[in-house]
Design an enzyme around this catalytic site. Structure first.
Site, PDB file in Angstrom:
ATOM      1  N   HIS A  40       0.843  -1.206   0.000  1.00 32.12           N
ATOM      2  CA  HIS A  40       0.000   0.000   0.000  1.00 32.12           C
ATOM      3  C   HIS A  40       0.878   1.256   0.000  1.00 32.12           C
ATOM      4  O   HIS A  40       0.576   2.237  -0.691  1.00 32.12           O
ATOM      5  CB  HIS A  40      -0.884   0.036   1.245  1.00 32.12           C
ATOM      6  CG  HIS A  40      -1.826  -1.120   1.387  1.00 32.12           C
ATOM      7  ND1 HIS A  40      -1.677  -2.087   2.337  1.00 32.12           N
ATOM      8  CD2 HIS A  40      -2.939  -1.462   0.696  1.00 32.12           C
ATOM      9  CE1 HIS A  40      -2.654  -2.965   2.254  1.00 32.12           C
ATOM     10  NE2 HIS A  40      -3.443  -2.622   1.252  1.00 32.12           N
ATOM     11  N   ASP A 153      -3.492  -7.817  -7.646  1.00 31.12           N
ATOM     12  CA  ASP A 153      -4.892  -8.155  -7.935  1.00 31.12           C
ATOM     13  C   ASP A 153      -5.133  -7.860  -9.419  1.00 31.12           C
ATOM     14  O   ASP A 153      -5.849  -6.922  -9.767  1.00 31.12           O
ATOM     15  CB  ASP A 153      -5.798  -7.332  -7.030  1.00 31.12           C
ATOM     16  CG  ASP A 153      -5.504  -7.598  -5.564  1.00 31.12           C
ATOM     17  OD1 ASP A 153      -5.841  -8.690  -5.091  1.00 31.12           O
ATOM     18  OD2 ASP A 153      -4.889  -6.738  -4.896  1.00 31.12           O
ATOM     19  N   ARG A 190      -3.404 -10.341   4.284  1.00 36.26           N
ATOM     20  CA  ARG A 190      -3.753 -11.680   4.786  1.00 36.26           C
ATOM     21  C   ARG A 190      -2.508 -12.502   5.161  1.00 36.26           C
ATOM     22  O   ARG A 190      -2.662 -13.562   5.767  1.00 36.26           O
ATOM     23  CB  ARG A 190      -4.589 -12.441   3.754  1.00 36.26           C
ATOM     24  CG  ARG A 190      -6.000 -11.875   3.617  1.00 36.26           C
ATOM     25  CD  ARG A 190      -6.915 -12.761   2.786  1.00 36.26           C
ATOM     26  NE  ARG A 190      -8.300 -12.325   2.846  1.00 36.26           N
ATOM     27  CZ  ARG A 190      -8.917 -11.590   1.908  1.00 36.26           C
ATOM     28  NH1 ARG A 190      -8.256 -11.206   0.841  1.00 36.26           N
ATOM     29  NH2 ARG A 190     -10.185 -11.249   2.039  1.00 36.26           N
TER      30      ARG A 190
HETATM   31  P1  AMP Z   1      -6.444  -4.104  -0.261  1.00 35.93           P
HETATM   32  O1  AMP Z   1      -6.286  -3.267   0.965  1.00 35.93           O
HETATM   33  O2  AMP Z   1      -5.912  -5.492  -0.104  1.00 35.93           O
HETATM   34  O3  AMP Z   1      -7.831  -4.033  -0.843  1.00 35.93           O
HETATM   35  O4  AMP Z   1      -5.487  -3.456  -1.352  1.00 35.93           O
HETATM   36  C1  AMP Z   1      -5.604  -2.095  -1.692  1.00 35.93           C
HETATM   37  C2  AMP Z   1      -4.769  -1.843  -2.917  1.00 35.93           C
HETATM   38  O5  AMP Z   1      -3.409  -2.186  -2.643  1.00 35.93           O
HETATM   39  C3  AMP Z   1      -5.207  -2.712  -4.120  1.00 35.93           C
HETATM   40  O6  AMP Z   1      -5.100  -1.924  -5.291  1.00 35.93           O
HETATM   41  C4  AMP Z   1      -4.191  -3.817  -4.114  1.00 35.93           C
HETATM   42  O7  AMP Z   1      -3.976  -4.389  -5.389  1.00 35.93           O
HETATM   43  C5  AMP Z   1      -2.951  -3.062  -3.639  1.00 35.93           C
HETATM   44  N1  AMP Z   1      -1.980  -4.009  -3.096  1.00 35.93           N
HETATM   45  C6  AMP Z   1      -2.162  -4.917  -2.106  1.00 35.93           C
HETATM   46  N2  AMP Z   1      -1.039  -5.649  -1.920  1.00 35.93           N
HETATM   47  C7  AMP Z   1      -0.136  -5.198  -2.820  1.00 35.93           C
HETATM   48  C8  AMP Z   1       1.210  -5.546  -3.142  1.00 35.93           C
HETATM   49  N3  AMP Z   1       1.853  -6.521  -2.513  1.00 35.93           N
HETATM   50  N4  AMP Z   1       1.823  -4.872  -4.133  1.00 35.93           N
HETATM   51  C9  AMP Z   1       1.177  -3.877  -4.808  1.00 35.93           C
HETATM   52  N5  AMP Z   1      -0.084  -3.502  -4.542  1.00 35.93           N
HETATM   53  C10 AMP Z   1      -0.734  -4.144  -3.572  1.00 35.93           C
END
Ligand code: AMP
Length: 304
Positions: A40, A153, A190
């Site tokens: 993030h 994702d 996760r």
């Molecule tokens: P989430 O909080 O999991 O819904 O993720 C929020 C945003 O952060 C989404 O656009 C995800 O694809 C991105 N994101 C989560 N993990 C990663 C990562 N390891 N590398 C790059 N972007 C990420």
């Protein structure tokens, strides 16, 4: 560093972004579900570099969780999130309640057809409707110039791109390469469900993807052979993926025979933990395009 302003009401973020846009400022939006990590942070820093103002959203969106999924257990770490957001020069945080986002009268949902029928969409019915609905609402509230999404994702990014294109949304979506731990594991909120043994087993995922990347760079183009490179590594760890598929990056249709355009090798892998099962997803894009090539190099550099 100044503390980000915390907004919780739809009217507050609408007013905030409207007044900034009236002053001619550019806005970058980073939607998240919180439990923030370096992945993030990378999105946030990119937004801060490219825009005058960065707005992060923290909302664990009930509409994108199935009835048997981890909505109740999803990590909520708001105090730590605030520190990371401040360190990444985030100007504002939109952290609404469920009732603020979805009042009782709420009755709209956004669906992108076809692209949502494969990969995670096939295993998580309604998941992408929930994602599209919340992201469209957040995009409308933030009135941003750009919004940042992670390629971890990949299917989510493809679907959101299609949604914004089809519905002529003015915000530009910016894809950000997957951020990995030093040993290759893709960062994820996760990952904190993994105990030490499960964390070790999970390394099979980046190893499998890196082996496929290496085969691709060495000239292998046959989809069956590329898939079997990944499968043989997962088998060594006694893992059976929920899916492991090579799909066209544009249409997400299955690739068979030899690759003739950019393809994504996507995997969903359940990992047994002391308390249950943690489902991890990851992917690698097989492409000669320099943007994707540098991602392949990063992945191969972290795995052995
Ligand atoms: P989430 O909080 O999991 O819904 O993720 C929020 C945003 O952060 C989404 O656009 C995800 O694809 C991105 N994101 C989560 N993990 C990663 C990562 N390891 N590398 C790059 N972007 C990420």
């Amino acid at each position: 560093m100044s503390k980000p302003v915390v907004l919780t009401r739809r009217s507050q973020i609408l007013d905030y972004s409207k007044s900034l846009r009236t002053q001619g400022k550019t806005i970058g939006l980073v939607p998240t579900m919180g439990a923030l990590h370096e992945g993030h942070a990378t999105l946030l820093r990119k937004s801060a570099e490219e825009n005058d103002i960065t707005i992060a959203t923290i909302f664990v969106n009930p509409k994108q969780f199935g009835p048997l999924e981890d909505f109740g257990q999803y990590p909520r770490t708001f105090a730590n999130d605030l520190l990371l957001l401040e360190a990444c020069h985030t100007n504002a945080i939109f952290a609404p309640s469920i009732a603020e986002m979805y009042p009782p009268s709420f009755s709209t949902h956004v669906r992108v057809e076809k692209l949502d029928e494969v990969l995670c969409g096939a295993h998580r019915p309604g998941h992408f409707d929930g994602v599209c609905t919340v992201v469209m609402l957040l995009l409308n509230l933030a009135n941003a110039n750009k919004a940042y999404f992670g390629l971890k994702d990949f299917q989510q990014y493809s679907i959101l791109q299609r949604m914004c294109h089809d519905l002529a949304h003015p915000t530009e979506l910016i894809p950000v390469p997957t951020v990995r731990e030093a040993d290759g594991l893709a960062m994820s909120s996760r990952n904190r469900y993994l105990d030490a043994a499960a964390r070790e087993t999970a390394l099979a995922i980046p190893s499998a993807l890196a082996a496929v990347a290496k085969a691709f760079i060495s000239g292998e183009r046959n989809s069956g052979k590329l898939i079997s490179v990944a499968t043989s590594i997962l088998e060594k760890f006694q893992l059976t993926p929920q899916y492991l598929e090579l799909r066209d990056t544009e249409t997400l249709s299955l690739v068979s025979g030899d690759l003739s355009s950019d393809a994504v090798l996507a995997i969903a892998q359940p990992i047994a933990t002391a308390d249950g099962v943690c489902r991890l997803i990851d992917n690698v894009v097989l492409s000669a395009n320099p943007f994707y090539r540098s991602i392949l190099d990063d992945l191969m550099g972290r795995t052995h």
